[in-house]
Motif scaffolding. Structure first.
Motif, PDB file in Angstrom:
ATOM      1  N   PRO A   1     -30.318 -45.598 -35.191  1.00  0.00           N
ATOM      2  CA  PRO A   1     -30.381 -44.163 -35.509  1.00  0.00           C
ATOM      3  C   PRO A   1     -29.778 -43.285 -34.422  1.00  0.00           C
ATOM      4  N   GLN A   2     -29.931 -43.664 -33.150  1.00  0.00           N
ATOM      5  CA  GLN A   2     -29.410 -42.837 -32.061  1.00  0.00           C
ATOM      6  C   GLN A   2     -27.888 -42.827 -32.009  1.00  0.00           C
ATOM      7  N   SER A   3     -27.232 -43.738 -32.754  1.00  0.00           N
ATOM      8  CA  SER A   3     -25.766 -43.769 -32.746  1.00  0.00           C
ATOM      9  C   SER A   3     -25.153 -42.658 -33.595  1.00  0.00           C
ATOM     10  N   VAL A   4     -25.952 -42.032 -34.472  1.00  0.00           N
ATOM     11  CA  VAL A   4     -25.456 -40.949 -35.321  1.00  0.00           C
ATOM     12  C   VAL A   4     -25.634 -39.628 -34.592  1.00  0.00           C
ATOM     13  N   ASP A   5     -24.557 -38.876 -34.444  1.00  0.00           N
ATOM     14  CA  ASP A   5     -24.579 -37.595 -33.732  1.00  0.00           C
ATOM     15  C   ASP A   5     -25.099 -36.507 -34.673  1.00  0.00           C
ATOM     16  N   THR A   6     -26.419 -36.430 -34.790  1.00  0.00           N
ATOM     17  CA  THR A   6     -27.017 -35.446 -35.700  1.00  0.00           C
ATOM     18  C   THR A   6     -26.901 -34.014 -35.175  1.00  0.00           C
ATOM     19  N   LYS A   7     -26.827 -33.854 -33.858  1.00  0.00           N
ATOM     20  CA  LYS A   7     -26.765 -32.517 -33.276  1.00  0.00           C
ATOM     21  C   LYS A   7     -25.510 -31.783 -33.717  1.00  0.00           C
ATOM     22  N   ALA A   8     -24.371 -32.471 -33.760  1.00  0.00           N
ATOM     23  CA  ALA A   8     -23.121 -31.826 -34.157  1.00  0.00           C
ATOM     24  C   ALA A   8     -23.113 -31.468 -35.631  1.00  0.00           C
ATOM     25  N   LEU A   9     -23.910 -32.180 -36.445  1.00  0.00           N
ATOM     26  CA  LEU A   9     -23.912 -31.951 -37.890  1.00  0.00           C
ATOM     27  C   LEU A   9     -24.997 -30.993 -38.355  1.00  0.00           C
ATOM     28  N   THR A  10     -25.934 -30.674 -37.485  1.00  0.00           N
ATOM     29  CA  THR A  10     -27.084 -29.855 -37.873  1.00  0.00           C
ATOM     30  C   THR A  10     -26.703 -28.546 -38.557  1.00  0.00           C
ATOM     31  N   PRO A  11     -25.694 -27.786 -38.093  1.00  0.00           N
ATOM     32  CA  PRO A  11     -25.372 -26.502 -38.751  1.00  0.00           C
ATOM     33  C   PRO A  11     -24.966 -26.634 -40.214  1.00  0.00           C
ATOM     34  N   LEU A  12     -24.556 -27.822 -40.627  1.00  0.00           N
ATOM     35  CA  LEU A  12     -24.076 -28.006 -42.002  1.00  0.00           C
ATOM     36  C   LEU A  12     -25.158 -28.498 -42.948  1.00  0.00           C
ATOM     37  N   PHE A  13     -26.305 -28.943 -42.399  1.00  0.00           N
ATOM     38  CA  PHE A  13     -27.298 -29.614 -43.228  1.00  0.00           C
ATOM     39  C   PHE A  13     -28.652 -28.922 -43.161  1.00  0.00           C
TER      40      PHE A  13
ATOM     41  N   GLN B   1     -31.156 -30.831 -44.297  1.00  0.00           N
ATOM     42  CA  GLN B   1     -31.930 -32.024 -43.966  1.00  0.00           C
ATOM     43  C   GLN B   1     -30.979 -33.139 -43.570  1.00  0.00           C
ATOM     44  N   LEU B   2     -31.228 -33.759 -42.454  1.00  0.00           N
ATOM     45  CA  LEU B   2     -30.421 -34.879 -41.976  1.00  0.00           C
ATOM     46  C   LEU B   2     -31.340 -35.815 -41.202  1.00  0.00           C
ATOM     47  N   LYS B   3     -31.747 -36.913 -41.862  1.00  0.00           N
ATOM     48  CA  LYS B   3     -32.664 -37.868 -41.260  1.00  0.00           C
ATOM     49  C   LYS B   3     -32.006 -39.246 -41.217  1.00  0.00           C
ATOM     50  N   VAL B   4     -32.132 -39.902 -40.075  1.00  0.00           N
ATOM     51  CA  VAL B   4     -31.530 -41.227 -39.903  1.00  0.00           C
ATOM     52  C   VAL B   4     -32.615 -42.196 -39.467  1.00  0.00           C
ATOM     53  N   TYR B   5     -32.790 -43.269 -40.220  1.00  0.00           N
ATOM     54  CA  TYR B   5     -33.756 -44.320 -39.931  1.00  0.00           C
ATOM     55  C   TYR B   5     -32.997 -45.648 -39.824  1.00  0.00           C
ATOM     56  N   PRO B   6     -33.636 -46.712 -39.337  1.00  0.00           N
ATOM     57  CA  PRO B   6     -32.928 -47.994 -39.179  1.00  0.00           C
ATOM     58  C   PRO B   6     -32.290 -48.515 -40.459  1.00  0.00           C
TER      59      PRO B   6
ATOM     60  N   ARG C   1     -28.974 -33.769 -46.910  1.00  0.00           N
ATOM     61  CA  ARG C   1     -28.981 -32.670 -47.887  1.00  0.00           C
ATOM     62  C   ARG C   1     -28.224 -31.503 -47.267  1.00  0.00           C
ATOM     63  N   PRO C   2     -26.945 -31.320 -47.636  1.00  0.00           N
ATOM     64  CA  PRO C   2     -26.143 -30.256 -47.032  1.00  0.00           C
ATOM     65  C   PRO C   2     -26.669 -28.878 -47.400  1.00  0.00           C
ATOM     66  N   ALA C   3     -26.485 -27.935 -46.497  1.00  0.00           N
ATOM     67  CA  ALA C   3     -26.801 -26.538 -46.770  1.00  0.00           C
ATOM     68  C   ALA C   3     -25.569 -25.791 -47.264  1.00  0.00           C
ATOM     69  N   VAL C   4     -24.384 -26.291 -46.914  1.00  0.00           N
ATOM     70  CA  VAL C   4     -23.127 -25.640 -47.294  1.00  0.00           C
ATOM     71  C   VAL C   4     -22.140 -26.726 -47.713  1.00  0.00           C
ATOM     72  N   ALA C   5     -21.040 -26.290 -48.308  1.00  0.00           N
ATOM     73  CA  ALA C   5     -19.962 -27.220 -48.639  1.00  0.00           C
ATOM     74  C   ALA C   5     -19.257 -27.667 -47.360  1.00  0.00           C
ATOM     75  N   MET C   6     -18.770 -28.888 -47.375  1.00  0.00           N
ATOM     76  CA  MET C   6     -18.098 -29.406 -46.201  1.00  0.00           C
ATOM     77  C   MET C   6     -16.751 -28.694 -46.005  1.00  0.00           C
TER      78      MET C   6
END
Length: 306
Positions: free
Chosen positions: A63-75, A77-82, A88-93
């Motif tokens: 899970p720590q290999s996914v850079d969730t901090k950089a993606l947070t403004p777009l989502f 909900q962003l959860k990563v488990y093993p 769940r995006p908040a906006v279009a990519m």
């Protein structure tokens, strides 16, 4: 107070248009196999605002290999488990700089990671994606590498033979490579060809005969007022009764030139080589056509003997 009809209709149209529902996206569930030889491949992941996309892995990721901090403004909900990733995006990519998610697998087997390119498709959205890692151990990779090295060695040996043949030029090279044997070679001048407007064969063409091999050589001139001429293919057609064109003996004879094209007003040497199949009628006559790449300009000879 009465509102004029000419004002009411445009207002109704605007209200109806604003109330029209957004076209619903088709939801998709799909399976994805990640292989060692495709480790650098980017896999498209179609996400949409407000829609949950679940990515399920058959082997644990870190899970720590996914850079969730950089993606947070777009989502939202962003959860990563093993074993699973929930998005769940908040906006279009954004189209200009599409976000990328890279997840590393646990363990040392290959492939070590999988990468997703996030896009928003107006028609479809991935709701569930099952990712299967086709893992190879170090021993498996060693076996594949040994097999690949064997194939490379065989290919290199073949290339060495071809290089040696290509280094032989002229008549001596033709003898050394076996293209010219003890059988005699005959040479025949051919009458002028008939060409489409703007194409002329300078002088006569030469036809070389050696066993079943035939070579036609001529100089082609492209008129100054014509379009460029890019070599295409030649065709050899057998003439039937009453000089009518019949069976096509060769449909795509390579047209060789030193130049890749003839500019308007330019001339160049053209050579064709073909091999006659066994069993042809020795009394038959043929038509040889030489076409450009577009297939709309040609020169042709009629009445060739085999």
């Amino acid at each position: 107070m009465l509102v004029p009809r000419v004002v009411v209709w445009p207002m109704l149209l605007v209200l109806l248009g604003a109330a029209a529902p957004e076209q619903q996206r088709v939801t998709r569930e799909r399976k994805l196999v990640v292989r060692a030889e495709e480790a650098t491949t980017l896999h498209l992941l179609r996400v949409a605002p407000g829609t949950v996309t679940t990515v399920v892995f058959n082997e644990d990721i870190l899970p720590q290999s996914v850079d969730t901090k950089a993606l947070t403004p777009l989502f939202g909900q962003l959860k990563v488990y093993p074993g699973v990733m929930v998005l769940r995006p908040a906006v279009a990519m954004p189209e200009s700089s599409r976000p990328l998610i890279t997840a590393r697998f646990a363990g040392e087997d290959a492939p070590r990671q999988v990468s997703f390119l996030l896009v928003t498709d107006p028609r479809e959205v991935d709701t569930v994606v099952e990712v299967s890692r086709h893992a190879l151990s170090a021993e498996d990779l060693g076996e594949e590498l040994a097999l690949l090295r064997g194939r490379c060695a065989a290919a290199e040996a073949g290339l060495a033979t071809l290089r040696a043949q290509c280094a032989q030029t002229g008549l001596a090279g033709a003898v050394l490579t076996g293209a010219l044997g003890p059988e005699p070679v005959s040479v025949e001048w051919f009458p002028n060809a008939v060409g489409t407007p703007g194409l002329d064969v300078v002088r006569s063409a030469l036809l070389y005969r050696h066993i079943q091999t035939r070579v036609m050589a001529f100089t082609l001139r492209n008129s100054s007022g014509s379009a460029r001429w890019v070599p295409g293919v030649g065709r050899l057609i057998q003439l039937g009764p009453a000089e009518k064109e019949g069976q096509v003996i060769h449909r795509e004879i390579p047209v060789r030139m030193l130049e890749d094209r003839l500019a308007p007003g330019a001339s160049g040497q053209v050579v064709l080589e073909w091999h006659l199949p066994e069993g042809l009628d020795p009394q038959a006559r043929y038509v040889l056509e030489v076409w450009n790449q577009e297939g709309d300009r040609s020169v042709r000879w009629k009445g060739l003997s085999p």
